[in-house]
Motif scaffolding. Structure first.
Motif, PDB file in Angstrom:
ATOM      1  N   LEU A  89     -13.737  -7.511  -0.745  1.00  0.00           N
ATOM      2  CA  LEU A  89     -13.938  -7.083  -2.126  1.00  0.00           C
ATOM      3  C   LEU A  89     -12.836  -7.663  -2.988  1.00  0.00           C
ATOM      4  CD1 LEU A  89     -14.674  -3.267  -1.627  1.00  0.00           C
ATOM      5  CD2 LEU A  89     -16.327  -5.106  -1.991  1.00  0.00           C
ATOM      6  N   ILE A  90     -13.146  -7.858  -4.256  1.00  0.00           N
ATOM      7  CA  ILE A  90     -12.127  -8.250  -5.219  1.00  0.00           C
ATOM      8  C   ILE A  90     -12.298  -7.334  -6.436  1.00  0.00           C
ATOM      9  CG2 ILE A  90     -13.471 -10.112  -6.254  1.00  0.00           C
ATOM     10  CD1 ILE A  90     -10.775 -11.689  -6.424  1.00  0.00           C
ATOM     11  N   LEU A  91     -11.182  -6.725  -6.848  1.00  0.00           N
ATOM     12  CA  LEU A  91     -11.197  -5.767  -7.942  1.00  0.00           C
ATOM     13  C   LEU A  91      -9.803  -5.650  -8.523  1.00  0.00           C
ATOM     14  CD1 LEU A  91     -11.340  -2.147  -6.452  1.00  0.00           C
ATOM     15  CD2 LEU A  91     -10.552  -4.137  -5.227  1.00  0.00           C
ATOM     16  N   SER A  92      -9.688  -4.935  -9.628  1.00  0.00           N
ATOM     17  CA  SER A  92      -8.367  -4.732 -10.233  1.00  0.00           C
ATOM     18  C   SER A  92      -7.677  -3.542  -9.568  1.00  0.00           C
ATOM     19  CB  SER A  92      -8.509  -4.463 -11.732  1.00  0.00           C
ATOM     20  OG  SER A  92      -9.132  -3.206 -11.954  1.00  0.00           O
ATOM     21  N   GLY A  93      -6.372  -3.529  -9.687  1.00  0.00           N
ATOM     22  CA  GLY A  93      -5.614  -2.394  -9.182  1.00  0.00           C
ATOM     23  C   GLY A  93      -5.978  -1.109  -9.901  1.00  0.00           C
ATOM     24  N   SER A  94      -6.273  -1.206 -11.185  1.00  0.00           N
ATOM     25  CA  SER A  94      -6.652  -0.007 -11.937  1.00  0.00           C
ATOM     26  C   SER A  94      -8.004   0.530 -11.464  1.00  0.00           C
ATOM     27  CB  SER A  94      -6.656  -0.263 -13.445  1.00  0.00           C
ATOM     28  OG  SER A  94      -7.588  -1.253 -13.782  1.00  0.00           O
ATOM     29  N   ALA A  95      -8.925  -0.355 -11.093  1.00  0.00           N
ATOM     30  CA  ALA A  95     -10.206   0.096 -10.534  1.00  0.00           C
ATOM     31  C   ALA A  95      -9.958   0.821  -9.216  1.00  0.00           C
ATOM     32  CB  ALA A  95     -11.153  -1.083 -10.337  1.00  0.00           C
ATOM     33  N   LEU A  96      -9.098   0.263  -8.390  1.00  0.00           N
ATOM     34  CA  LEU A  96      -8.762   0.899  -7.121  1.00  0.00           C
ATOM     35  C   LEU A  96      -8.120   2.271  -7.351  1.00  0.00           C
ATOM     36  CD1 LEU A  96      -8.828   0.411  -4.086  1.00  0.00           C
ATOM     37  CD2 LEU A  96      -6.595  -0.670  -4.281  1.00  0.00           C
ATOM     38  N   ALA A  97      -7.231   2.348  -8.325  1.00  0.00           N
ATOM     39  CA  ALA A  97      -6.558   3.615  -8.635  1.00  0.00           C
ATOM     40  C   ALA A  97      -7.514   4.649  -9.221  1.00  0.00           C
ATOM     41  CB  ALA A  97      -5.395   3.369  -9.584  1.00  0.00           C
ATOM     42  N   SER A  98      -8.716   4.210  -9.644  1.00  0.00           N
ATOM     43  CA  SER A  98      -9.691   5.152 -10.185  1.00  0.00           C
ATOM     44  C   SER A  98     -10.473   5.882  -9.101  1.00  0.00           C
ATOM     45  CB  SER A  98     -10.668   4.426 -11.126  1.00  0.00           C
ATOM     46  OG  SER A  98     -11.634   3.691 -10.393  1.00  0.00           O
ATOM     47  N   LEU A  99     -10.244   5.536  -7.838  1.00  0.00           N
ATOM     48  CA  LEU A  99     -10.903   6.252  -6.743  1.00  0.00           C
ATOM     49  C   LEU A  99     -10.606   7.740  -6.874  1.00  0.00           C
ATOM     50  CD1 LEU A  99     -10.210   4.163  -3.516  1.00  0.00           C
ATOM     51  CD2 LEU A  99     -12.424   5.051  -4.215  1.00  0.00           C
ATOM     52  N   PRO A 100     -11.598   8.599  -6.707  1.00  0.00           N
ATOM     53  CA  PRO A 100     -11.334  10.036  -6.791  1.00  0.00           C
ATOM     54  C   PRO A 100     -10.236  10.452  -5.808  1.00  0.00           C
ATOM     55  CG  PRO A 100     -13.689   9.614  -6.738  1.00  0.00           C
ATOM     56  CD  PRO A 100     -13.003   8.303  -6.454  1.00  0.00           C
ATOM     57  N   GLY A 101      -9.249  11.156  -6.313  1.00  0.00           N
ATOM     58  CA  GLY A 101      -8.160  11.640  -5.463  1.00  0.00           C
ATOM     59  C   GLY A 101      -7.060  10.637  -5.175  1.00  0.00           C
ATOM     60  N   ALA A 102      -7.208   9.401  -5.633  1.00  0.00           N
ATOM     61  CA  ALA A 102      -6.177   8.383  -5.373  1.00  0.00           C
ATOM     62  C   ALA A 102      -4.873   8.782  -6.053  1.00  0.00           C
ATOM     63  CB  ALA A 102      -6.638   7.019  -5.866  1.00  0.00           C
ATOM     64  N   GLU A 103      -3.773   8.503  -5.364  1.00  0.00           N
ATOM     65  CA  GLU A 103      -2.444   8.807  -5.886  1.00  0.00           C
ATOM     66  C   GLU A 103      -1.647   7.512  -5.981  1.00  0.00           C
ATOM     67  OE1 GLU A 103      -0.607  12.123  -3.581  1.00  0.00           O
ATOM     68  OE2 GLU A 103      -2.577  12.170  -2.589  1.00  0.00           O
ATOM     69  N   VAL A 104      -1.179   7.188  -7.172  1.00  0.00           N
ATOM     70  CA  VAL A 104      -0.345   5.995  -7.358  1.00  0.00           C
ATOM     71  C   VAL A 104       1.104   6.418  -7.112  1.00  0.00           C
ATOM     72  CG1 VAL A 104       0.411   4.205  -8.953  1.00  0.00           C
ATOM     73  CG2 VAL A 104      -1.987   4.961  -8.959  1.00  0.00           C
ATOM     74  N   ILE A 105       1.759   5.722  -6.186  1.00  0.00           N
ATOM     75  CA  ILE A 105       3.083   6.099  -5.717  1.00  0.00           C
ATOM     76  C   ILE A 105       4.071   4.958  -5.938  1.00  0.00           C
ATOM     77  CG2 ILE A 105       4.425   6.870  -3.708  1.00  0.00           C
ATOM     78  CD1 ILE A 105       2.200   8.856  -4.418  1.00  0.00           C
ATOM     79  N   GLU A 106       5.210   5.263  -6.578  1.00  0.00           N
ATOM     80  CA  GLU A 106       6.291   4.296  -6.711  1.00  0.00           C
ATOM     81  C   GLU A 106       6.960   4.112  -5.341  1.00  0.00           C
ATOM     82  OE1 GLU A 106       7.514   2.602  -9.437  1.00  0.00           O
ATOM     83  OE2 GLU A 106       5.899   3.410 -10.670  1.00  0.00           O
ATOM     84  N   ASP A 107       7.291   2.877  -5.009  1.00  0.00           N
ATOM     85  CA  ASP A 107       8.043   2.572  -3.784  1.00  0.00           C
ATOM     86  C   ASP A 107       7.372   3.065  -2.507  1.00  0.00           C
ATOM     87  OD1 ASP A 107      10.094   1.366  -5.337  1.00  0.00           O
ATOM     88  OD2 ASP A 107      10.917   3.357  -5.746  1.00  0.00           O
ATOM     89  N   LEU A 108       6.063   2.960  -2.441  1.00  0.00           N
ATOM     90  CA  LEU A 108       5.346   3.319  -1.197  1.00  0.00           C
ATOM     91  C   LEU A 108       5.596   2.266  -0.131  1.00  0.00           C
ATOM     92  CD1 LEU A 108       3.314   5.269   0.151  1.00  0.00           C
ATOM     93  CD2 LEU A 108       1.492   3.764  -0.697  1.00  0.00           C
ATOM     94  N   ALA A 109       5.940   1.063  -0.570  1.00  0.00           N
ATOM     95  CA  ALA A 109       6.147  -0.058   0.354  1.00  0.00           C
ATOM     96  C   ALA A 109       7.453  -0.768   0.055  1.00  0.00           C
ATOM     97  CB  ALA A 109       4.987  -1.042   0.217  1.00  0.00           C
ATOM     98  N   ASN A 110       7.920  -1.458   1.066  1.00  0.00           N
ATOM     99  CA  ASN A 110       9.129  -2.284   0.934  1.00  0.00           C
ATOM    100  C   ASN A 110       8.733  -3.750   1.022  1.00  0.00           C
ATOM    101  OD1 ASN A 110      10.912  -0.003   0.994  1.00  0.00           O
ATOM    102  ND2 ASN A 110      10.614   0.090   3.204  1.00  0.00           N
ATOM    103  N   ASP A 111       9.483  -4.611   0.315  1.00  0.00           N
ATOM    104  CA  ASP A 111       9.229  -6.039   0.404  1.00  0.00           C
ATOM    105  C   ASP A 111       9.506  -6.517   1.821  1.00  0.00           C
ATOM    106  OD1 ASP A 111       8.581  -6.400  -2.301  1.00  0.00           O
ATOM    107  OD2 ASP A 111      10.686  -6.538  -2.859  1.00  0.00           O
ATOM    108  N   ILE A 112       8.726  -7.479   2.260  1.00  0.00           N
ATOM    109  CA  ILE A 112       8.940  -8.076   3.580  1.00  0.00           C
ATOM    110  C   ILE A 112      10.016  -9.133   3.396  1.00  0.00           C
ATOM    111  CG2 ILE A 112       7.938  -9.463   5.417  1.00  0.00           C
ATOM    112  CD1 ILE A 112       5.237  -8.147   4.755  1.00  0.00           C
ATOM    113  N   ASP A 113      11.049  -9.049   4.194  1.00  0.00           N
ATOM    114  CA  ASP A 113      12.180  -9.998   4.071  1.00  0.00           C
ATOM    115  C   ASP A 113      11.815 -11.384   4.516  1.00  0.00           C
ATOM    116  OD1 ASP A 113      13.784  -7.979   3.095  1.00  0.00           O
ATOM    117  OD2 ASP A 113      14.391  -7.383   5.106  1.00  0.00           O
TER     118      ASP A 113
END
Length: 183
Positions: free
Chosen positions: A159-183
């Motif tokens: 699938l290809i979609l925008s991040g905002s479309a993905l965040a519109s999923l019912p119950g979705a939670e947008v979280i700061e710093d959920l992931a770390n950059d891969i070194d």
């Protein structure tokens, strides 16, 4: 050139709602719950894994988001989350996800169980159509992306979609710093 434009030079894009045969049944059923355009494109199942797809398309890791299923328990209650992180990052399972789930230990959901419970194929698991008891945690960098490639539920498409479309999923939670950059 946008991700969608680059993908369309190698694959045929079409609205996902018009191609249910290219989606897992659970994904197709949940698709109407998303606000925004969602396109799908068929791929060879041999390139379903993120690294293989990015290599075949010459796209950078930041154009793709991975869905990582994580589980833990507290007081006998199991807690499961689908973590959406950019392919250029790694979900912070041992600190951030563990804290969000409020569990002592968080670990990846075993492959057989992830496939069985999601109704999706390994290499194609995505957040759209997961069981209702799964939390959907989306790294803020994913939510901010203009275009992302994610799993469709099967190995034979993406699938290809925008991040905002993905965040519109019912119950979705947008979280700061959920992931770390891969070194």
């Amino acid at each position: 050139m946008s991700t969608k434009e680059r993908i369309s030079t190698q694959f045929t894009l079409q609205p996902a709602a018009e191609a249910p045969e290219l989606l897992a049944e659970a994904t197709a059923t949940a698709l109407p719950t998303i606000s925004g355009d969602v396109d799908v494109f068929a791929i060879d199942s041999q390139i379903a894994d993120t690294a293989a797809l990015l290599g075949a398309t010459d796209l950078p890791p930041a154009t793709s988001a991975n869905c990582v299923l994580v589980a833990g328990s507290r007081g006998g209650e199991e807690r499961i989350a689908a973590c959406m992180v950019l392919a250029s990052t790694r979900a912070d399972v041992n600190k951030r996800v563990k804290k969000l789930l409020d569990v002592r230990k968080a670990s990846f959901l075993p492959l057989e169980r992830a496939v069985s419970e999601s109704g999706m194929e390994y290499g194609g698991i995505g957040p759209i159509g997961l069981p209702e008891n799964y939390r959907v945690l989306i790294d803020s960098r994913v939510a901010e992306a203009d275009e992302l490639i994610i799993g469709s539920g099967i190995r034979g498409s993406k699938l290809i979609l925008s991040g905002s479309a993905l965040a519109s999923l019912p119950g979705a939670e947008v979280i700061e710093d959920l992931a770390n950059d891969i070194d």
